[in-house]
Enzyme design. Sequence first.
Site, PDB file in Angstrom:
ATOM      1  N   PHE A   1       7.129   5.979   1.027  1.00  0.00           N
ATOM      2  CA  PHE A   1       6.416   6.377   2.240  1.00  0.00           C
ATOM      3  C   PHE A   1       5.205   5.487   2.491  1.00  0.00           C
ATOM      4  O   PHE A   1       4.642   4.884   1.578  1.00  0.00           O
ATOM      5  CB  PHE A   1       6.036   7.863   2.212  1.00  0.00           C
ATOM      6  CG  PHE A   1       5.028   8.271   1.162  1.00  0.00           C
ATOM      7  CD1 PHE A   1       3.668   8.144   1.387  1.00  0.00           C
ATOM      8  CD2 PHE A   1       5.449   8.828  -0.039  1.00  0.00           C
ATOM      9  CE1 PHE A   1       2.740   8.541   0.438  1.00  0.00           C
ATOM     10  CE2 PHE A   1       4.530   9.233  -1.004  1.00  0.00           C
ATOM     11  CZ  PHE A   1       3.170   9.090  -0.764  1.00  0.00           C
TER      12      PHE A   1
ATOM     13  N   GLY B   1       0.449   1.841  -3.785  1.00  0.00           N
ATOM     14  CA  GLY B   1      -0.925   2.104  -3.370  1.00  0.00           C
ATOM     15  C   GLY B   1      -1.850   0.920  -3.545  1.00  0.00           C
ATOM     16  O   GLY B   1      -3.063   1.083  -3.658  1.00  0.00           O
TER      17      GLY B   1
ATOM     18  N   SER C   1       0.821  -1.214   0.000  1.00  0.00           N
ATOM     19  CA  SER C   1       0.000   0.000   0.000  1.00  0.00           C
ATOM     20  C   SER C   1       0.853   1.261   0.000  1.00  0.00           C
ATOM     21  O   SER C   1       0.341   2.363  -0.202  1.00  0.00           O
ATOM     22  CB  SER C   1      -0.922   0.016   1.222  1.00  0.00           C
ATOM     23  OG  SER C   1      -0.164   0.080   2.419  1.00  0.00           O
ATOM     24  N   CYS C   2       2.153   1.112   0.229  1.00  0.00           N
ATOM     25  CA  CYS C   2       3.059   2.264   0.225  1.00  0.00           C
ATOM     26  C   CYS C   2       3.180   2.851  -1.179  1.00  0.00           C
ATOM     27  O   CYS C   2       2.815   2.224  -2.171  1.00  0.00           O
ATOM     28  CB  CYS C   2       4.445   1.859   0.714  1.00  0.00           C
ATOM     29  SG  CYS C   2       4.496   1.297   2.428  1.00  0.00           S
ATOM     30  N   ILE C   3       3.721   4.061  -1.231  1.00  0.00           N
ATOM     31  CA  ILE C   3       3.956   4.742  -2.503  1.00  0.00           C
ATOM     32  C   ILE C   3       5.449   5.007  -2.663  1.00  0.00           C
ATOM     33  O   ILE C   3       6.135   5.377  -1.705  1.00  0.00           O
ATOM     34  CB  ILE C   3       3.199   6.088  -2.567  1.00  0.00           C
ATOM     35  CG1 ILE C   3       1.700   5.863  -2.747  1.00  0.00           C
ATOM     36  CG2 ILE C   3       3.744   6.988  -3.682  1.00  0.00           C
ATOM     37  CD1 ILE C   3       1.266   5.431  -4.134  1.00  0.00           C
TER      38      ILE C   3
END
Length: 223
Positions: free
Chosen positions: A92, A133, A73-75
């Site tokens: 992040f 994401g 889910s991080c970018i």
Amino acid sequence: MTLPSASSAMQQSAALASAGAARVAQLKTVSRKNGEASFFFYDAHFKNAAVKVLPGEYFVDNDDLLVMTTLGSCIAACLWDRHAQIGGMNHFMLPEGHGDSGRYGSFAMELLINEMMKRGAAKSRMEAKIFGGGAVISGMNTINVGERNTNFVIDFLKLERIPIVSKDVMDVYPRKVCFLPKSGKAMVKRLAPTNTDALVQQDKAAAQRAQPVASTGGSIDLF
């Protein structure tokens, strides 16, 4: 045309590996700033020295060192100044948070932009490629961290007038991303949703800190 022999190809591969190992050893001797990625290794697939950007880290360079990360889910935002041939990547976990930490998008984006400008890039020339994401944890519809992260980075870049030239975001897939900061080339591989226990645990930790709130384009290579 005469094709190279198997022994010649093996010798060439060994020479590349030796040169790559020497470069990795040199990179490890350089003092790094707080939050700057420092896990250097030789990538046998790409036959290139590489650095892995972990959650909360960033890396900026003007050489084609392979900058890599793995996302749930991080970018990861990859910024590039075409004129200066300087690029960088961050990683992040959440859009906002307390304190100055690269785990939070607002700080991570400012940090990446500022570090690139210190190296000679101009914000007016920067372009972005964004990844991640993904909704990698099933049943997490009320707190969709990946969607929040994606919306944040798109809004942030729009506000900063940095165009997004390509993206591979959201959906249900974890991703492995590789970026070459001198040429600006980005490559992405969508991973199978299974066998990603480490990413799932990372995303669960991020989701526990998140509060609920009321795709593709450009040029990206698959590998």
